[in-house]
Design a protein around this motif. Structure first.
Motif, mmCIF file in Angstrom:
data_model
loop_
_atom_site.group_PDB
_atom_site.id
_atom_site.type_symbol
_atom_site.label_atom_id
_atom_site.label_comp_id
_atom_site.label_asym_id
_atom_site.label_seq_id
_atom_site.Cartn_x
_atom_site.Cartn_y
_atom_site.Cartn_z
ATOM 1 N N PRO A 60 0.817 -1.228 0.000
ATOM 2 C CA PRO A 60 0.000 0.000 0.000
ATOM 3 C C PRO A 60 0.849 1.276 0.000
ATOM 4 O O PRO A 60 0.545 2.223 -0.728
ATOM 5 N N THR A 61 1.912 1.303 0.831
ATOM 6 C CA THR A 61 2.794 2.482 0.840
ATOM 7 C C THR A 61 3.506 2.621 -0.496
ATOM 8 O O THR A 61 3.647 3.729 -1.037
ATOM 9 N N ALA A 62 3.960 1.504 -1.044
ATOM 10 C CA ALA A 62 4.621 1.533 -2.353
ATOM 11 C C ALA A 62 3.692 2.089 -3.420
ATOM 12 O O ALA A 62 4.098 2.915 -4.245
ATOM 13 N N GLU A 63 2.436 1.675 -3.382
ATOM 14 C CA GLU A 63 1.461 2.163 -4.370
ATOM 15 C C GLU A 63 1.307 3.677 -4.282
ATOM 16 O O GLU A 63 1.296 4.377 -5.318
ATOM 17 N N LYS A 64 1.211 4.211 -3.074
ATOM 18 C CA LYS A 64 1.053 5.661 -2.912
ATOM 19 C C LYS A 64 2.254 6.413 -3.455
ATOM 20 O O LYS A 64 2.107 7.459 -4.109
ATOM 21 N N ASP A 73 -3.577 -3.252 -16.292
ATOM 22 C CA ASP A 73 -3.640 -1.950 -16.965
ATOM 23 C C ASP A 73 -2.338 -1.167 -16.793
ATOM 24 O O ASP A 73 -1.895 -0.470 -17.720
ATOM 25 N N ALA A 74 -1.721 -1.275 -15.607
ATOM 26 C CA ALA A 74 -0.442 -0.580 -15.387
ATOM 27 C C ALA A 74 0.631 -1.154 -16.311
ATOM 28 O O ALA A 74 1.427 -0.409 -16.904
ATOM 29 N N TYR A 75 0.658 -2.470 -16.446
ATOM 30 C CA TYR A 75 1.646 -3.085 -17.343
ATOM 31 C C TYR A 75 1.373 -2.714 -18.804
ATOM 32 O O TYR A 75 2.315 -2.529 -19.584
ATOM 33 N N ILE A 76 0.113 -2.595 -19.168
ATOM 34 C CA ILE A 76 -0.217 -2.164 -20.538
ATOM 35 C C ILE A 76 0.326 -0.761 -20.793
ATOM 36 O O ILE A 76 0.879 -0.466 -21.858
ATOM 37 N N ALA A 102 -0.906 -11.153 -14.261
ATOM 38 C CA ALA A 102 -2.214 -10.558 -13.948
ATOM 39 C C ALA A 102 -3.315 -11.255 -14.742
ATOM 40 O O ALA A 102 -4.387 -11.573 -14.196
ATOM 41 N N GLN A 103 -3.079 -11.494 -16.027
ATOM 42 C CA GLN A 103 -4.070 -12.171 -16.864
ATOM 43 C C GLN A 103 -4.327 -13.590 -16.381
ATOM 44 O O GLN A 103 -5.472 -14.059 -16.355
ATOM 45 N N TYR A 104 -3.265 -14.286 -15.982
ATOM 46 C CA TYR A 104 -3.400 -15.647 -15.463
ATOM 47 C C TYR A 104 -4.281 -15.665 -14.217
ATOM 48 O O TYR A 104 -5.192 -16.491 -14.091
ATOM 49 N N MET A 105 -4.031 -14.737 -13.302
ATOM 50 C CA MET A 105 -4.806 -14.681 -12.066
ATOM 51 C C MET A 105 -6.252 -14.278 -12.320
ATOM 52 O O MET A 105 -7.150 -14.621 -11.535
ATOM 53 N N ALA A 127 3.511 -4.103 -10.304
ATOM 54 C CA ALA A 127 3.953 -5.061 -9.292
ATOM 55 C C ALA A 127 3.305 -4.795 -7.933
ATOM 56 O O ALA A 127 2.973 -5.730 -7.200
ATOM 57 N N THR A 128 3.115 -3.525 -7.581
ATOM 58 C CA THR A 128 2.453 -3.224 -6.301
ATOM 59 C C THR A 128 1.001 -3.694 -6.332
ATOM 60 O O THR A 128 0.473 -4.172 -5.330
ATOM 61 N N TYR A 129 0.360 -3.576 -7.499
ATOM 62 C CA TYR A 129 -1.018 -4.063 -7.619
ATOM 63 C C TYR A 129 -1.067 -5.585 -7.530
ATOM 64 O O TYR A 129 -1.966 -6.150 -6.890
ATOM 65 N N LEU A 130 -0.121 -6.263 -8.176
ATOM 66 C CA LEU A 130 -0.069 -7.725 -8.069
ATOM 67 C C LEU A 130 0.075 -8.154 -6.615
ATOM 68 O O LEU A 130 -0.567 -9.111 -6.176
ATOM 69 N N GLY A 131 0.924 -7.448 -5.879
ATOM 70 C CA GLY A 131 1.140 -7.784 -4.477
ATOM 71 C C GLY A 131 -0.104 -7.632 -3.625
ATOM 72 O O GLY A 131 -0.209 -8.239 -2.559
ATOM 73 N N GLN A 132 -1.058 -6.827 -4.106
ATOM 74 C CA GLN A 132 -2.312 -6.614 -3.371
ATOM 75 C C GLN A 132 -3.492 -7.350 -4.020
ATOM 76 O O GLN A 132 -4.635 -7.143 -3.645
ATOM 77 N N LYS A 133 -3.193 -8.201 -5.008
ATOM 78 C CA LYS A 133 -4.210 -8.976 -5.732
ATOM 79 C C LYS A 133 -5.209 -8.088 -6.467
ATOM 80 O O LYS A 133 -6.358 -8.458 -6.672
ATOM 81 N N LYS A 134 -4.742 -6.906 -6.886
ATOM 82 C CA LYS A 134 -5.564 -6.000 -7.698
ATOM 83 C C LYS A 134 -5.205 -6.259 -9.160
ATOM 84 O O LYS A 134 -4.456 -5.513 -9.794
#
Length: 339
Positions: free
Chosen positions: A56-60, A94-97, A116-119, A81-88
């Motif tokens: 969460p801190t990394a995302e901010k 979209d961030a990787y795109i 992300a697509q796999y999950m 990667a921060t979104y993956l770590g939070q299962k978002k």
């Protein structure tokens, strides 16, 4: 950027690269005290938080960095990667795109998009992303690992094994990849090899739910029912409220309604999502426990619900069913009993 800030940033990056994260973080803070909008310091401080699991801190911090520099694919990639770590997973994709729009040859971005697509269950798109990532950069163990999982799920065991072996050659100590190799061996009916892999993982201290469950299943398939029972008991001691552990426990040992295992399943039931894999496992565990207590009529609603979830989630495969029936005939001889 003035010369002093530039020098501090360069020092911080050097410390960061050498693994001295605390000192690097202090210097990033010093840079940000001079210039709170410095994108590189915001970004790299976010990377430090990400490496410690503080997503969460990394995302901010990444969001602040992107406000200053939306043209840096590395920031978008680490935001993913921060979104993956939070299962978002949608946000991660979209961030990787965005990262790949800026740099189509960004192999780690393709890999992250694939994860992300796999999950998200986008199997065909995930496979394309992993293949594209590997075409750009061969040394991506997570791409090979996830391709192995995808092929395993499709029962293309030859391709699954090839990719998992490649992933393991790149990261020989990765326990998740080793575990996947063990599960694959079990699916290929190489039960002895699966048992050996799980044994080695257990002996080096792996105590995850998938390890306990799959080790117990492999021992059961190998005919070592006492060993399987001991393993699921150990798993229950480590993870007393996990549906996979509890459900398999009811298959391997007596769990009547007055038992702790049955009570745990009862407590879990209302908190599981309807039609989910967790609900299915809890239903089967409760049904078995009631049968252990000779409460056969009370077990029927759980059998019905669990089987309805299973049917909806598993397309019928006549060849696999015939193989399963034969394996059960081979294993459950008159001399053996699970109870």
């Amino acid at each position: 950027m003035n010369a002093q800030v530039m020098q501090m940033l360069q020092q911080a990056v050097g410390l960061h690269q050498s693994g001295r994260l605390r000192e690097a973080g202090q210097l990033y803070d010093a840079v940000l005290k001079q210039n709170p909008k410095q994108a590189d310091a915001l970004h790299l401080k976010g990377v430090i938080h990400m490496s410690t699991g503080d997503f969460p801190t990394a995302e901010k911090l990444m969001q602040k960095a992107l406000k200053q520099d939306k043209r840096n694919p590395a920031i978008w990639g680490n935001m993913g990667a921060t979104y993956l770590g939070q299962k978002k997973y949608i946000q991660a994709r979209d961030a990787y795109i965005n990262a790949l729009t800026l740099n189509p040859q960004y192999a780690e971005g393709l890999q992250g998009k694939g994860i992300a697509q796999y999950m998200m269950g986008d199997v065909s798109d995930a496979k394309i992303s992993f293949v594209q990532a590997i075409a750009i950069k061969d040394a991506l163990p997570q791409s090979y690992y996830h391709l192995g999982l995808l092929y395993k799920d499709e029962h293309d065991f030859s391709s699954a094994e090839k990719n998992l072996i490649k992933a393991l050659s790149l990261t020989p100590q990765d326990t998740d990849i080793k575990l996947a190799c063990g599960v694959l061996k079990m699916q290929m009916e190489h039960v002895g090899e699966a048992v050996q892999i799980f044994k080695e993982l257990y002996e080096v201290g792996v105590k995850t739910v998938p390890l306990y469950v799959n080790y117990a299943r492999a021992l059961m398939l190998a005919g070592d029912l006492n060993g399987a029972k001991e393993m699921i008991h150990a798993g229950h001691a480590e993870h007393p409220n996990h549906s996979r552990i509890l459900s398999l426990y009811t298959l391997l040992d007596k769990t009547p309604p007055e038992s702790k295992v049955f009570k745990s399943l009862e407590a879990l039931y209302p908190h599981t999502e309807k039609k989910s894999a967790d609900r299915k496992r809890v239903c089967f565990g409760l049904a078995r426990g009631l049968e252990h207590g000779k409460q056969f009529s009370e077990s029927m609603p759980y059998w019905i619900e669990g089987n309805a979830i299973k049917r909806a989630d598993t397309p019928y495969d006549a060849e696999r069913m015939q193989s399963f029936i034969q394996s059960m005939k081979d294993m459950f001889t008159p001399e053996l009993s699970l109870i």
